[in-house]
Design a protein around this motif. Structure first.
Motif, mmCIF file in Angstrom:
data_model
loop_
_atom_site.group_PDB
_atom_site.id
_atom_site.type_symbol
_atom_site.label_atom_id
_atom_site.label_comp_id
_atom_site.label_asym_id
_atom_site.label_seq_id
_atom_site.Cartn_x
_atom_site.Cartn_y
_atom_site.Cartn_z
ATOM 1 N N VAL A 85 11.436 29.873 -58.241
ATOM 2 C CA VAL A 85 12.114 29.763 -56.950
ATOM 3 C C VAL A 85 13.525 29.212 -57.149
ATOM 4 O O VAL A 85 14.496 29.699 -56.558
ATOM 5 N N ALA A 86 13.649 28.198 -58.019
ATOM 6 C CA ALA A 86 14.968 27.610 -58.294
ATOM 7 C C ALA A 86 15.916 28.669 -58.842
ATOM 8 O O ALA A 86 17.080 28.761 -58.428
ATOM 9 N N GLN A 87 15.382 29.509 -59.732
ATOM 10 C CA GLN A 87 16.201 30.596 -60.296
ATOM 11 C C GLN A 87 16.641 31.566 -59.215
ATOM 12 O O GLN A 87 17.800 31.959 -59.152
ATOM 13 N N MET A 88 15.703 31.940 -58.359
ATOM 14 C CA MET A 88 16.018 32.899 -57.307
ATOM 15 C C MET A 88 17.144 32.370 -56.421
ATOM 16 O O MET A 88 17.998 33.131 -55.952
ATOM 17 N N LEU A 89 17.147 31.049 -56.171
ATOM 18 C CA LEU A 89 18.142 30.460 -55.274
ATOM 19 C C LEU A 89 19.399 30.005 -56.028
ATOM 20 O O LEU A 89 20.334 29.489 -55.414
ATOM 21 N N GLY A 90 19.399 30.160 -57.337
ATOM 22 C CA GLY A 90 20.542 29.717 -58.125
ATOM 23 C C GLY A 90 20.681 28.204 -58.165
ATOM 24 O O GLY A 90 21.788 27.671 -58.340
ATOM 25 N N ALA A 91 19.564 27.484 -58.007
ATOM 26 C CA ALA A 91 19.610 26.015 -57.998
ATOM 27 C C ALA A 91 19.816 25.494 -59.412
ATOM 28 O O ALA A 91 19.359 26.090 -60.383
ATOM 29 N N ASP A 92 20.508 24.355 -59.523
ATOM 30 C CA ASP A 92 20.775 23.779 -60.834
ATOM 31 C C ASP A 92 19.549 23.093 -61.419
ATOM 32 O O ASP A 92 19.384 23.032 -62.621
ATOM 33 N N TYR A 93 18.720 22.511 -60.556
ATOM 34 C CA TYR A 93 17.581 21.729 -61.025
ATOM 35 C C TYR A 93 16.318 22.180 -60.299
ATOM 36 O O TYR A 93 16.335 22.406 -59.085
ATOM 37 N N ASP A 94 15.227 22.270 -61.060
ATOM 38 C CA ASP A 94 13.961 22.679 -60.443
ATOM 39 C C ASP A 94 13.529 21.704 -59.346
ATOM 40 O O ASP A 94 12.945 22.108 -58.351
ATOM 41 N N TYR A 95 13.803 20.418 -59.564
ATOM 42 C CA TYR A 95 13.303 19.445 -58.579
ATOM 43 C C TYR A 95 14.058 19.509 -57.249
ATOM 44 O O TYR A 95 13.740 18.777 -56.309
ATOM 45 N N GLU A 96 15.065 20.359 -57.173
ATOM 46 C CA GLU A 96 15.711 20.554 -55.870
ATOM 47 C C GLU A 96 14.853 21.428 -54.940
ATOM 48 O O GLU A 96 15.167 21.591 -53.771
ATOM 49 N N ILE A 97 13.787 21.995 -55.516
ATOM 50 C CA ILE A 97 12.882 22.849 -54.736
ATOM 51 C C ILE A 97 11.722 22.005 -54.216
ATOM 52 O O ILE A 97 10.972 21.420 -55.004
ATOM 53 N N VAL A 98 11.571 21.919 -52.888
ATOM 54 C CA VAL A 98 10.461 21.185 -52.283
ATOM 55 C C VAL A 98 9.559 22.196 -51.576
ATOM 56 O O VAL A 98 10.037 22.969 -50.740
ATOM 57 N N PHE A 99 8.274 22.201 -51.942
ATOM 58 C CA PHE A 99 7.357 23.132 -51.294
ATOM 59 C C PHE A 99 6.880 22.565 -49.956
ATOM 60 O O PHE A 99 6.540 21.384 -49.852
ATOM 61 N N THR A 100 6.859 23.428 -48.954
ATOM 62 C CA THR A 100 6.431 23.038 -47.606
ATOM 63 C C THR A 100 5.429 24.066 -47.100
ATOM 64 O O THR A 100 5.039 24.965 -47.842
ATOM 65 N N SER A 101 5.074 23.954 -45.824
ATOM 66 C CA SER A 101 4.103 24.894 -45.263
ATOM 67 C C SER A 101 4.769 26.155 -44.731
ATOM 68 O O SER A 101 4.088 27.098 -44.341
ATOM 69 N N GLY A 102 6.084 26.171 -44.691
ATOM 70 C CA GLY A 102 6.776 27.335 -44.144
ATOM 71 C C GLY A 102 8.144 26.921 -43.652
ATOM 72 O O GLY A 102 8.528 25.746 -43.731
ATOM 73 N N ALA A 103 8.872 27.895 -43.115
ATOM 74 C CA ALA A 103 10.259 27.608 -42.768
ATOM 75 C C ALA A 103 10.388 26.726 -41.531
ATOM 76 O O ALA A 103 11.365 25.988 -41.401
ATOM 77 N N THR A 104 9.421 26.776 -40.625
ATOM 78 C CA THR A 104 9.504 25.888 -39.466
ATOM 79 C C THR A 104 9.500 24.438 -39.942
ATOM 80 O O THR A 104 10.316 23.622 -39.505
ATOM 81 N N GLU A 105 8.595 24.144 -40.861
ATOM 82 C CA GLU A 105 8.572 22.784 -41.411
ATOM 83 C C GLU A 105 9.857 22.488 -42.178
ATOM 84 O O GLU A 105 10.443 21.402 -42.027
ATOM 85 N N SER A 106 10.309 23.447 -42.979
ATOM 86 C CA SER A 106 11.520 23.217 -43.776
ATOM 87 C C SER A 106 12.721 22.929 -42.875
ATOM 88 O O SER A 106 13.505 22.023 -43.151
ATOM 89 N N ASP A 107 12.868 23.712 -41.807
ATOM 90 C CA ASP A 107 13.991 23.500 -40.890
ATOM 91 C C ASP A 107 13.894 22.130 -40.217
ATOM 92 O O ASP A 107 14.887 21.403 -40.102
ATOM 93 N N ASN A 108 12.696 21.789 -39.763
ATOM 94 C CA ASN A 108 12.500 20.492 -39.115
ATOM 95 C C ASN A 108 12.769 19.347 -40.079
ATOM 96 O O ASN A 108 13.403 18.353 -39.728
ATOM 97 N N MET A 109 12.274 19.529 -41.303
ATOM 98 C CA MET A 109 12.453 18.480 -42.307
ATOM 99 C C MET A 109 13.934 18.299 -42.623
ATOM 100 O O MET A 109 14.421 17.161 -42.723
ATOM 101 N N ALA A 110 14.656 19.401 -42.746
ATOM 102 C CA ALA A 110 16.079 19.325 -43.084
ATOM 103 C C ALA A 110 16.846 18.573 -41.996
ATOM 104 O O ALA A 110 17.607 17.645 -42.280
ATOM 105 N N ILE A 111 16.622 18.981 -40.755
ATOM 106 C CA ILE A 111 17.424 18.417 -39.661
ATOM 107 C C ILE A 111 16.963 16.998 -39.327
ATOM 108 O O ILE A 111 17.765 16.058 -39.307
ATOM 109 N N LEU A 112 15.656 16.835 -39.098
ATOM 110 C CA LEU A 112 15.162 15.500 -38.741
ATOM 111 C C LEU A 112 15.363 14.514 -39.884
ATOM 112 O O LEU A 112 15.747 13.360 -39.666
#
Lengths: 403, 280
Positions: free
Chosen positions: A56-83
């Motif tokens: 996933v990190a490769q697909m997104l061009g991320a520098d570090y694998d640990y920048e990838i956090v697994f969630t239940s889906g994008a609704t959670e990801s969006d909420n987590m990012a903003i909140l």
């Protein structure tokens, strides 16, 4: 294996790729260990989880694998990012987003407004393009986060996230991108965008439902939404959804393969254009919604004047074709899509808008069949419509239509 | 995906009576393309009888099916017979509609009502005056329509009113007004019921049954929870003799219990002038 339906609703969800399902299968009954366990039976699974994270990190061009956090889906990801960001920057009370975001962001912002935050909803033009200057002018000392989608789910229109990212970086404002509808369709590179946070969902790119990702750039300040175990460095506790994670990892590999295959990418665009051009040339009452060129290659949103979207969908359904609509009726609300309204699409065609969204599994035969079926569907509904003059084959102009 | 009945599916797939009647005696339009559904109804009359009915509809599957159902139902009926048809009859004909689609049946009824007014020579210009003030500006829904739909379908919530008429479904600014209307209509119903009750004196037998039921099902459970109990000793007209048992018997606030619980509940469930007398 595949069903008989002609599935042109891939912006809603996608088929799980056979390779993805195959990769997941061992993790249900054979290798079901908990990756957090001390024993090898679980611990070995952790390695597979980390491999998936790397994909996933490769697909997104991320520098570090640990920048990838697994969630239940994008609704959670969006909420987590903003909140999560607001929780950290508690003294900042202003949010910038757009009028055409997915409900996962829009309804969260509405709730935050009730809690005392002020939210700027950046408008779009008639073609669905973002008013970038409006966005830039909205920034204040109080702005805690800018959250913008990469591509719109209804029209496919792509927003200039790289320009926004550069701007936010210069101003030191956290920037979140909802990339749900971009991933798998165009290359998504977090370093080109210069975003701090980015959300994707597995089931939009042939991974299963129930798995998503929040990319969190190293050094990004935020608080978790959930408290519990140490998983995901305590940013998102809870036992790993191992099969889902393996699935999204495999799906990420397939996305990279797909996007590297220019012929295949071009094929989807050609099929989408064949469908769209075919419909627009066949029907005088059909119009494209959204910018023709600056959009993802799989999406076509067509407004049919004088007929209603849910009725079109029901008729298509009878013919084995699955699509979706921005009409009021199909959503259960009474108003047509907020995206089309923000674009100023007249109600005359907003109620009759149909979204066709293709995938890499869509075939030319399916597009040809759809093009063959559509005249029957559209003409049958025009015959029923009080706004259609069947003798003269044109719409009846009634006072309201001018609105 | 909506749960449509087979009848609804049949009628939107193959709607009956689609089209125009070139020499129609009455043509009416309701709804608008802006609102998302609209119906034009054509009627041919002969000697007070509807001999032909056709329609054209802009709208979803259930709007097409409701329109088709309406034309099927009124064909062959006299104008007087047709006037009795309500949205409930349309829903019944269709074997039911999803809650959020009830407004499709109301659109059919509206068209029919407008047509009948026209037949009876009531001028359509008067119509807005006649229909009362517009409550929902977004969908152009009148107060009269809301009141009628509330009564005919026994609606009690704003959500239901929105499902049936669309009122309040867009900007939402009329929701407080709809709440007021619902309250008024519910009060009217209650007043009517109360008046009926007051007009008819309760028989002794009925009163005794009600007192026993209320003590058993309403009052005792509360007392038992606190380790107390109550026993019904006698009923003489509107005088009810009871004895408190268990903890209640020695409770210092037994008077309060009597007044606040026993008497109040009997007033609420039986009659407002029941007199409770404690037997020590």
């Amino acid at each position: 294996m595949e069903s008989n339906v002609i599935y042109l609703d891939n912006n809603a969800t996608t088929m799980v790729a056979p390779e993805v399902l195959q990769a997941m299968m061992p993790f249900f009954m054979e290798r079901y260990g908990n990756p957090s366990s001390m024993h090898d039976f679980g611990g070995d699974v952790a390695r597979d989880v980390e491999n998936a994270r790397h994909s996933v990190a490769q697909m997104l061009g991320a520098d570090y694998d640990y920048e990838i956090v697994f969630t239940s889906g994008a609704t959670e990801s969006d909420n987590m990012a903003i909140l999560g960001t607001l929780q950290y920057y508690r003294d900042k009370k202003h949010i910038i987003t757009t009028k055409v975001e997915h409900p996962a962001v829009l309804n969260l912002c509405r709730q935050l407004e009730r809690e005392g935050y002020s939210v700027t909803y950046v408008p779009v033009d008639r073609e669905g393009n973002l008013d970038l200057d409006f966005l830039f002018d909205s920034v204040t000392q109080d702005t805690a986060i800018v959250s913008v989608m990469y591509a719109n789910n209804e029209t496919g229109v792509i927003f200039p996230v790289e320009e926004i990212g550069a701007f936010c970086k210069k101003r030191g404002i956290p920037f979140h991108v909802d990339a749900v509808q971009a991933i798998g369709k165009i290359p998504v590179d977090v370093n080109k965008i210069q975003c701090d946070l980015l959300a994707i969902s597995g089931h939009k790119f042939h991974a299963p439902k129930g798995i998503g990702v929040l990319y969190v750039r190293r050094g990004t300040r935020m608080r978790p939404l959930l408290y519990g175990g140490h998983q995901e460095k305590a940013r998102r506790p809870g036992t790993h959804n191992v099969p889902g994670i393996i699935g999204i990892g495999k799906a990420a590999e397939l996305v990279m393969q797909h996007l590297a295959n220019k012929d295949e990418v071009e094929r989807i665009k050609r099929l989408r254009d064949k469908l769209e051009d075919g419909l627009l040339s066949q029907f005088a009452n059909a119009h494209r919604n959204g910018n023709r060129d600056r959009r993802v290659d799989n999406t076509s949103n067509i407004g049919f004047e004088f007929i209603e979207g849910e009725a079109i969908l029901l008729y298509l359904n009878e013919k084995g074709i699955a699509a979706s609509s921005g009409s009021a009726c199909s959503s259960g609300s009474l108003e047509p899509s907020h995206v089309l309204r923000a674009m100023g699409v007249p109600f005359t065609s907003a109620h009759g808008s149909i979204r066709f969204s293709l995938s890499r599994y869509t075939t030319e035969e399916e597009i040809d069949y759809t093009l063959n079926i559509m005249p029957e569907v559209v003409n049958q509904l025009l015959e029923i419509s009080p706004y259609w003059d069947s003798k003269n084959k044109k719409g009846k102009l009634i006072g309201e239509l001018a609105r | 995906m909506w749960e449509y009945t087979d009848k609804v599916k049949e009628l939107y797939k193959n709607p009956k009576n689609v089209g125009e009647i070139p020499d129609a005696d009455v043509v009416v339009e309701v709804g608008s393309i802006v609102c998302g559904d609209a119906l034009t109804l054509y009627l041919k009359l002969d000697n007070g009888k509807i001999v032909d009915a056709k329609f054209k509809t802009f709208g979803c599957g259930s709007a097409i099916a409701s329109s088709s159902a309406l034309t099927e139902m009124i064909k062959g009926k006299t104008v007087e017979e047709a006037a009795k048809i309500t949205n409930k009859d349309i829903v019944e004909f269709l074997g039911g509609l999803p809650d959020q689609k009830m407004h499709c049946s109301v659109m059919g009824q509206e068209a029919l009502e407008k047509a009948i007014k026209k037949i009876k020579g009531q001028s359509v210009e008067d119509e807005h005056e006649d229909e009362g003030a517009i409550v929902c500006q977004c969908f152009g829904v009148s107060e009269n329509l809301i009141r009628r739909v509330i009564n005919e379908n026994n609606l009690t919530t704003v959500e239901e009113v929105t499902n049936y008429t669309k009122a309040g479904g867009a900007c939402g600014s009329c929701i407080p007004k709809i709440e007021d209307i619902i309250k008024e209509e519910l009060n009217k119903v209650k007043e009517k019921q109360d008046a009926e009750v007051a007009a008819k004196p309760m028989s002794n037998l009925k009163r005794m049954q009600l007192v026993e039921e209320t003590i058993q099902n309403v009052i005792r459970p509360v007392l038992l929870r606190d380790g107390g109990d109550i026993e019904l000793i006698d009923i003489d007209g509107k005088k009810v003799y009871v004895a408190l048992r268990g903890h209640c018997a020695n409770c210092v606030i037994s008077d309060v219990t009597m007044k606040n619980l026993v008497q109040e509940k009997l007033h609420e469930y039986v009659e407002h002038d029941i007199q409770v007398i404690e037997v020590k």
